[in-house]
Design a protein around this motif. Structure first.
Motif, short mmCIF file in Angstrom:
data_model
loop_
_atom_site.label_atom_id
_atom_site.label_comp_id
_atom_site.label_asym_id
_atom_site.label_seq_id
_atom_site.Cartn_x
_atom_site.Cartn_y
_atom_site.Cartn_z
N VAL A 1 35.10 25.39 30.09
CA VAL A 1 35.63 26.41 30.97
C VAL A 1 35.53 27.87 30.17
O VAL A 1 35.82 27.79 28.93
CB VAL A 1 36.94 26.39 31.56
N TYR A 2 34.48 28.75 30.63
CA TYR A 2 34.33 29.96 29.92
C TYR A 2 35.25 31.22 30.52
O TYR A 2 35.71 32.02 29.65
CB TYR A 2 32.82 30.19 30.07
N HIS A 3 35.42 31.11 31.67
CA HIS A 3 36.08 32.43 32.10
C HIS A 3 36.63 32.19 33.56
O HIS A 3 36.34 31.27 34.34
CB HIS A 3 34.88 33.51 32.41
N THR A 4 37.93 32.81 33.84
CA THR A 4 38.44 32.59 35.08
C THR A 4 38.69 34.16 35.60
O THR A 4 39.18 34.83 34.75
CB THR A 4 39.99 32.01 34.99
N GLY A 5 38.42 34.45 36.75
CA GLY A 5 38.59 35.67 37.32
C GLY A 5 38.98 36.05 38.62
O GLY A 5 38.32 35.00 39.57
N VAL A 6 39.77 36.87 39.09
CA VAL A 6 40.19 36.78 40.35
C VAL A 6 40.03 38.28 40.87
O VAL A 6 40.46 39.21 39.89
CB VAL A 6 41.60 36.26 40.76
N ASP A 7 39.46 38.72 42.09
CA ASP A 7 39.47 40.10 42.29
C ASP A 7 40.73 40.73 42.27
O ASP A 7 41.94 40.22 42.35
CB ASP A 7 39.09 40.24 43.74
N GLU A 8 40.76 42.09 41.70
CA GLU A 8 41.76 42.69 41.30
C GLU A 8 42.96 42.95 42.63
O GLU A 8 43.99 42.75 42.40
CB GLU A 8 41.55 44.26 41.08
N ASN A 9 42.27 43.23 43.76
CA ASN A 9 43.15 43.48 44.81
C ASN A 9 43.83 41.92 45.51
O ASN A 9 44.55 41.71 46.25
CB ASN A 9 42.54 44.09 46.07
N GLN A 10 43.50 41.00 44.81
CA GLN A 10 44.07 39.66 45.22
C GLN A 10 44.82 39.21 43.92
O GLN A 10 45.28 38.08 44.14
CB GLN A 10 43.00 38.64 45.34
N GLY A 11 45.24 39.81 43.16
CA GLY A 11 46.32 39.43 42.17
C GLY A 11 47.60 39.30 42.33
O GLY A 11 47.94 39.68 43.70
N GLY A 12 48.21 38.39 41.86
CA GLY A 12 49.73 37.71 42.14
C GLY A 12 49.75 36.86 43.12
O GLY A 12 51.00 36.51 43.76
N ASN B 1 24.01 22.16 35.73
CA ASN B 1 25.26 21.81 35.88
C ASN B 1 26.12 22.96 35.01
O ASN B 1 27.16 22.57 34.42
CB ASN B 1 25.70 20.45 35.22
N HIS B 2 25.57 24.13 35.19
CA HIS B 2 26.30 25.21 35.15
C HIS B 2 26.59 25.96 36.24
O HIS B 2 25.79 26.05 37.30
CB HIS B 2 25.57 26.18 33.95
N VAL C 1 32.05 27.35 34.59
CA VAL C 1 32.07 26.23 33.59
C VAL C 1 30.71 25.68 33.50
O VAL C 1 29.81 26.01 34.32
CB VAL C 1 32.98 25.10 34.71
N SER C 2 30.54 24.66 32.63
CA SER C 2 29.25 23.70 32.30
C SER C 2 30.00 22.22 32.25
O SER C 2 31.07 22.34 31.60
CB SER C 2 28.42 24.21 31.10
#
Length: 98
Positions: A39-50, A12-13, A30-31
């Motif tokens: 929740v450990y981290h949230t990230g979105v590709d740089e070119n998808q920001g905003g 369940n990770h 998440v786990s």
């Protein structure tokens, strides 16, 4: 249009993964334990920001937690910041640590 899928391994990770036309462009790692979603981290590709994708991931995770009666441990700086800015919105799921 972006699509979010919760993808977990046998322990369940995993992550709420964000796809655009089949290409992964973001994730919220998440786990999950019986009563707890961490929740450990949230990230979105740089070119998808905003484009509001991090908020979409947050909304999806929150809905999942509520639907499954889970508390959320917000170790991710983004999620922690959102919970801190809007405590009344997340009071029912936020596991505040001392």
């Amino acid at each position: 249009m972006a699509d979010i899928k919760l993808e977990l391994d046998e322990k369940n990770h995993g992550a709420f993964n964000l796809y655009d036309e089949g290409t992964k462009i973001g994730e919220m790692t998440v786990s999950i334990k019986p009563d707890l979603l961490t929740v450990y981290h949230t990230g979105v590709d740089e070119n998808q920001g905003g484009k509001g994708y991090a908020k979409q991931l947050l909304d999806n995770m929150v809905a999942y937690a509520r639907n499954n009666n889970l508390k959320v441990r917000a170790l991710c700086p983004y999620v922690h910041a959102q919970f801190t800015r809007h405590p009344e919105e997340f009071a029912d799921i936020w596991l505040k640590e001392a």
